[in-house]
Write an enzyme that holds these catalytic residues in place. Structure first.
Site, short mmCIF file in Angstrom:
data_model
loop_
_atom_site.label_atom_id
_atom_site.label_comp_id
_atom_site.label_asym_id
_atom_site.label_seq_id
_atom_site.Cartn_x
_atom_site.Cartn_y
_atom_site.Cartn_z
N ASN A 147 11.29 -2.33 -56.24
CA ASN A 147 11.28 -3.76 -55.95
C ASN A 147 9.85 -4.30 -56.00
O ASN A 147 8.91 -3.55 -55.83
CB ASN A 147 11.88 -4.00 -54.54
N CYS A 169 20.23 -1.46 -58.50
CA CYS A 169 20.26 -1.65 -57.05
C CYS A 169 21.61 -1.15 -56.56
O CYS A 169 22.47 -0.75 -57.34
CB CYS A 169 20.07 -3.14 -56.74
N HIS A 170 21.80 -1.15 -55.24
CA HIS A 170 23.10 -0.76 -54.70
C HIS A 170 23.73 -1.87 -53.87
O HIS A 170 24.71 -1.64 -53.17
CB HIS A 170 22.97 0.53 -53.86
N HIS A 199 19.33 -9.26 -55.26
CA HIS A 199 19.11 -9.58 -53.85
C HIS A 199 19.47 -11.03 -53.51
O HIS A 199 19.37 -11.43 -52.36
CB HIS A 199 17.67 -9.28 -53.40
N ARG A 266 19.80 -15.75 -32.66
CA ARG A 266 21.20 -16.04 -32.97
C ARG A 266 21.71 -15.16 -34.10
O ARG A 266 22.83 -14.66 -34.07
CB ARG A 266 21.37 -17.51 -33.36
#
Length: 430
Positions: A147, A169-170, A199, A266
């Protein structure tokens, strides 16, 4: 003999996974595995792991080690790249300096200020790999795991004399399995389609036997307050499609989730998460090194990574469908032509053939463009030696712009440029 070169083989945990996948295929078990790393100790550890795995799976592979990268690549059919330029030391700079200015980051390896500087110090090394491959294995495919994926694949397409690259990627593999679990449907029964930017891609279709499973997912989310405290679930609720990347990653590509303590709490985000992960990676390496020396047994099971499937498909002609990051040659028409996008790809003896997704939703493309603006300016900065474009990339980064003033951003960029120094492209130093 099929030759597969591992670049950055000292990333031993990942080397172990990929080698276990590769050598478990009968047709690949007698391959020549060439291991390269610039760290001699890590290279020795990678060799010990490779020989152990090969021994467990029949002992048919030829394993060689190389401190010289071009030597390792000479005559290769495939190269797998998993380098991390600067390692833990540079990761700390990517987090500690922005934190002084009030910028929160979680992972810092794909976009944002951390992603920009990780790209800038990786691009020169990646282009060097491309020069080596053009010289000694021009027909080989480079399978890139490093990356920031979209930035690096665009930089390689534009700046390398060697062009056969696919980014892996996975995210999609794991996300679709997690969604199947949430809606209580066996993954084997699920049909899905994903696309976007690595991503920041989205699951566009999620079905079982023609039944749209999104209404079932919506009900599960509505019934579970804890699910609603995930960034990716909030994005799904607002955008209508589920994002393929984790909440920790997704939060720092956007201006909405890290801007104050209430939101961080949150959505259960851990600021500086990757610093701990990076240290854990160092600790894991030491554990593996000791385990190999003491004769410890390690687990070998097939991972969800695509590298072995690609190599097997090209070597045998048995086709596979994978998701890869490739240059946007009209694949997603609403995204920039020179950008790198993630789409389904068919793989066979002819290579990697990306599939267009012409009806990609307009609002997802609009969001992706805010991501790709930063990627493109980072590539321009590296290839053209433009220090001003480093600042422009940070100014236009959604999370940075949502947290810092222009003066703060400029001061932070100057400090990071000075701190990373000689690891940066030559035109950005000094």
């Amino acid at each position: 003999m099929l030759k597969i070169t591992f670049i950055g083989a000292g990333s031993v945990t990942f080397t172990r996974e990929l080698l276990g996948d590769l050598l478990a295929f009968e047709e690949l078990a007698d391959a020549h595995i060439a291991l390269h790393d610039i760290d001699e100790e890590r290279l020795r550890t990678a060799e010990a792991m490779a020989r152990w795995i090969d021994g467990q799976l029949g002992g048919r592979a030829t394993i060689t080690t190389h401190l010289d990268r071009r030597e390792a690549l000479d005559g290769a059919d495939f190269a797998i790249n998993m380098i991390q330029v600067g390692m833990h030391e540079s990761t700390l700079l990517d987090f500690d300096i922005p934190a002084k200015y009030g910028l929160r980051q979680t992972i810092g390896d794909t976009l944002g200020t951390g992603g920009i500087f990780r790209a800038l110090r990786t691009i020169p090394v990646l282009l060097g790999i491309g020069e080596d491959m053009a010289a000694v294995c021009p027909d080989a495919w480079l399978l890139n795991y490093t990356n920031p994926m979209s930035i690096l694949c665009q930089a390689y397409a534009e700046g390398s004399p060697h062009k056969k690259i696919v980014g892996l990627c996975h995210s999609i593999q794991h996300t679709t399995r997690q969604l199947a679990e949430i809606v209580d449907v066996p993954f084997e029964d699920v049909t899905f389609l994903g696309a976007g930017v690595n991503h920041q891609a989205f699951i566009l279709r999620f079905e079982r036997d023609g039944e749209d499973l999104y209404p079932r997912l919506a009900q599960r989310v509505a019934d579970d307050p804890e699910l609603q405290r995930r960034v990716r679930v909030e994005l799904y609720r607002r955008l209508g499609y589920f994002p393929t990347e984790s909440s920790e990653h997704s939060a720092e590509y956007l201006p909405w989730f890290l801007r104050d303590d209430e939101l961080v709490d949150r959505f259960r985000l851990k600021v500086g998460d990757y610093i701990d992960r990076s240290q854990e990676n160092l600790d894991e390496y030491e554990h593996i090194k000791r385990g190999l020396a003491s004769g410890e047994q390690f687990e070998i099971e097939r991972s969800l990574e695509y590298a072995s499937l690609i190599i097997h498909a090209m070597h045998t002609g048995q086709p596979q469908v994978i998701y890869g990051t490739v240059q946007n040659t009209g694949l997603l028409p609403d995204l920039p032509a020179r950008s790198a996008v993630e789409v389904p790809c068919v793989v066979d003896r002819t290579g990697v053939r990306p599939t267009p997704v012409p009806d990609y939703p307009a609002h997802l493309a609009a969001l992706n463009r805010t991501f790709l603006n930063v990627a493109d300016l980072t590539v321009r900065a590296a290839l053209e030696g433009r220090r001003d474009h480093v600042l422009h990339a940070a100014m236009l980064d959604p999370a940075t712009a949502g947290a810092l003033s222009l003066d703060q951003t400029a001061a932070m960029v100057d400090e990071l440029l000075a701190a990373h120094g000689d690891r940066l492209p030559e035109g950005l130093r000094g």
